[in-house]
Design an enzyme around this catalytic site. Structure first.
Site, PDB file in Angstrom:
ATOM      1  N   ASP B 140      -6.250  -0.173  -0.012  1.00 53.47           N
ATOM      2  CA  ASP B 140      -6.410  -1.507  -0.585  1.00 53.47           C
ATOM      3  C   ASP B 140      -7.895  -1.837  -0.619  1.00 53.47           C
ATOM      4  OD1 ASP B 140      -3.660  -1.329  -0.099  1.00 53.47           O
ATOM      5  OD2 ASP B 140      -3.474  -3.469   0.357  1.00 53.47           O
ATOM      6  N   LYS B 203      -3.784  -6.385  -6.760  1.00 54.18           N
ATOM      7  CA  LYS B 203      -3.377  -7.222  -5.635  1.00 54.18           C
ATOM      8  C   LYS B 203      -4.176  -8.519  -5.678  1.00 54.18           C
ATOM      9  CE  LYS B 203      -3.705  -7.008  -0.538  1.00 54.18           C
ATOM     10  NZ  LYS B 203      -3.935  -6.128   0.620  1.00 54.18           N
ATOM     11  N   LYS B 239       0.876  -6.497  -6.318  1.00 53.64           N
ATOM     12  CA  LYS B 239       1.054  -6.922  -4.924  1.00 53.64           C
ATOM     13  C   LYS B 239       0.446  -8.300  -4.700  1.00 53.64           C
ATOM     14  CE  LYS B 239      -0.226  -5.763  -0.144  1.00 53.64           C
ATOM     15  NZ  LYS B 239      -0.854  -4.792   0.754  1.00 53.64           N
TER      16      LYS B 239
END
Lengths: 292, 303
Positions: B140, B203, B239
């Site tokens: 991430d 995300k 996400k």
């Protein structure tokens, strides 16, 4: 042409706010002559869920306040109620009290709040104990609040029953979810307005109006409610006891007539307290008698 | 458009009608999902959670405890899925991997000087490589919001592409930190850049900045994924992270994914929730739906 009267809609009290029931439902409260006197929210189980959530959120910081400060807050409720006594008397009279009965009910309620305000920073000293044990320990027991307490208010009383069940619960540092009297809910909602304008933090007291038959079950089966206060005349007493078994809620059953002086006391506070006993090791030198 | 090297060029991004987005989003929120559909939804939410701990005070013990929870959400209830992944700092990847690897739960690691992203590229590459070498299945990364807001979009694009290269087989999630991008137009532009630069997932947030994963932002990013899919036929994951702490909001997110992207995205291969406290709320909802009794946090493990 006759003027069309505007009936006040009495709202519920959750987390320091006055929402309408999420269900949008309401019912009409009737006086003796079967005339409607107010629109009142018919709370749903979701309102109850929200109220318990708010109560849980508020409980920790209420418990952490000093007992002295809780006493001040309770006293402030009495002051504010005194200032609005005319409105309470009027509402009780709408709910079929005579003027004299209504005045007595409000007076008794104010006195009862002052009574429990005084106990806030004293009950623990009186009820706690230092216990004799046969080892080198200083052993003492003191009281701590249980958490969230559900109150099924006395049906036959507009104000005194509610106040008498509520005050010992919050005096001891619990938060509460109240289901008001179904036929006499006006003072409960006005009391919420009083609480909101005194110093009671939002969420410590939550007041719902509506059908007892609909709300007793989600309240007494709720896993996050730690105790239930109910009066003996309530037709759901045994149902409530049964539903309380899952998380071992403490159920306390009271008389439905709180007008007597014996219906107040320190035991009403300790009813919703847990006793915590602490074993504190001490040094014992040569059999000295007092070592702490 | 495909350039002379065979790559898709980043198209210009459409401007976002904020009022229109809010209108659309408010409709997702008015859905009522009940009984069996709700139960399925709740279990799906559980299987899509990236159980996260990203704090300065994280210790190996804390990470181990969270990993155990990831694999044993609520042992009192059989037939529950595990979460999709655990999400930790690079220094904790090895510990996390040694525990959850056996359960088929992925390990995601934040990297690139999370959460600010204010570090030189070589540091970010080393950070990423460290996590991948210690067994991270997913990375991430955060984008350089400062560069983005200064208008240096090419820098942001190149940085993502460089990190993607270091990731190897690990899947790359690109955190836009939408709370710092101010407008939905910026969110859309950043999504397009991340996707065309090679993101496997986009995300919303680090969880350190408010507002985080609002439905408006997530909707805008889903639209970007939709347009990319329509143009290239390739799927990109989504996400939302930060601020999704109750089941109802999570279910609304699922409704939105289904209606914007379609059912193909309704698996933890393509949709995740970044959350720490969501799992317990979903568990309490599941038990409540089955027993009919409102639940208490006292009877569920601490996060």
């Amino acid at each position: 042409m006759k003027r069309l009267e505007v009936l006040k809609t009495y709202k519920i009290y959750i987390g320091g706010k006055f929402p309408r029931s999420e269900s949008g439902r309401f019912y009409k409260v009737l006086n003796k002559a079967k005339e409607p006197i107010a629109n009142v929210c018919l709370s749903s189980r979701k309102d109850l869920r929200n109220a318990v959530q708010a109560a849980r959120k508020a409980q920790g910081s209420w418990q952490e306040r000093t007992a002295f400060n809780r006493g001040q807050v309770l006293y402030r409720i009495a002051e504010m109620l005194e200032g609005r006594r005319a409105q309470f008397v009027e509402e009780l009279m709408l709910e079929n009290y005579t003027k004299k009965e209504a005045q007595t009910e409000v007076d008794n309620s104010i006195d009862r709040i002052v009574y429990y305000a005084g106990w806030c920073d004293k009950f623990n000293q009186v009820a706690s104990s230092v216990n004799p044990v046969s080892s080198s320990h200083f052993n003492f027991s003191s009281y701590e609040p249980m958490g969230v307490i559900g109150i099924l208010a006395v049906q036959s009383s507009g104000l005194l029953g509610l106040v008498s069940m509520l005050m010992p619960v919050i005096a001891g540092g619990n938060s509460s979810v109240i289901i008001a009297s179904e036929d006499k809910p006006l003072c409960a909602v006005t009391l919420a307005e009083v609480l909101n304008s005194s110093d009671v933090p939002g969420g410590v007291v939550n007041i719902l109006t509506g059908s007892i038959a609909e709300l007793w079950s989600p309240l007494s089966s709720h896993m996050d409610v730690n105790g239930i206060s109910i009066d003996a005349v309530n037709e759901h007493v045994s149902d409530v006891q049964l539903a309380s078994v899952d998380n071992l809620k403490r159920v306390r059953i009271y008389s439905n007539d709180f007008s007597l002086i014996k219906e107040q006391g320190i035991q009403f506070i300790t009813d919703f307290q847990e006793l915590k006993t602490t074993w504190h090791p001490i040094e014992k030198i040569g059999g000295a008698s007092s070592s702490y | 458009m495909i350039d002379k090297y065979g790559f898709h060029e980043v198209p210009s991004s459409p401007s976002i009608d904020k009022v229109g987005v809010e209108e659309r989003v408010s409709r997702f929120q008015s859905r009522s999902i009940k009984t069996t559909a709700k139960m399925q939804g709740l279990k799906m939410v559980l299987s899509m959670i990236d159980l996260t701990t990203l704090e300065g005070k994280d210790t190996p013990g804390k990470v181990r405890q969270m990993c155990f929870k990831a694999a044993h959400l609520h042992d009192g209830h059989p037939d529950l899925p595990t979460v999709a992944a655990v999400c930790v700092y690079p220094s904790m990847v090895g510990i996390a991997k040694s525990i959850v690897g056996a359960y088929g739960i992925k390990v995601a690691s934040v990297s690139t000087a999370f959460p600010s992203g204010q570090a030189p590229l070589d540091v970010k590459l080393a950070d990423t490589k460290y996590a991948v070498d210690h067994g991270a299945d997913e990375i991430d990364m955060v984008i350089s919001r400062g560069k983005f807001l200064a208008g240096d979009h090419a820098f942001v694009f190149d940085e993502i592409a460089a990190i993607k290269e270091v990731c190897g087989t690990a899947r790359l999630k690109v955190i836009l930190e939408t709370g710092e991008l101010i407008t939905l137009d910026n969110v859309r532009r950043a999504s397009d850049i991340a996707i065309y630069a090679g993101a496997d997932f986009i995300k919303t947030s680090t969880g350190k900045i408010q507002p985080a994963a609002t439905l408006q932002v997530t909707y805008t990013m889903l639209q970007s994924i939709r347009d990319y899919y329509d143009a290239t036929g390739k799927m990109v994951g989504m996400k939302p992270a930060g601020g999704i702490s109750n089941s109802k909001l999570a279910l609304h997110n699922l409704v939105m994914v289904k209606e914007v992207l379609g059912e193909a995205w309704l698996t933890n291969q393509w949709f995740r929730f970044g959350a720490s406290s969501l799992a317990n709320d979903v568990l309490m909802q599941i038990i409540k739906t089955e027993s009919g009794v409102y639940q208490s946090a006292d009877y569920f493990t601490l996060d």
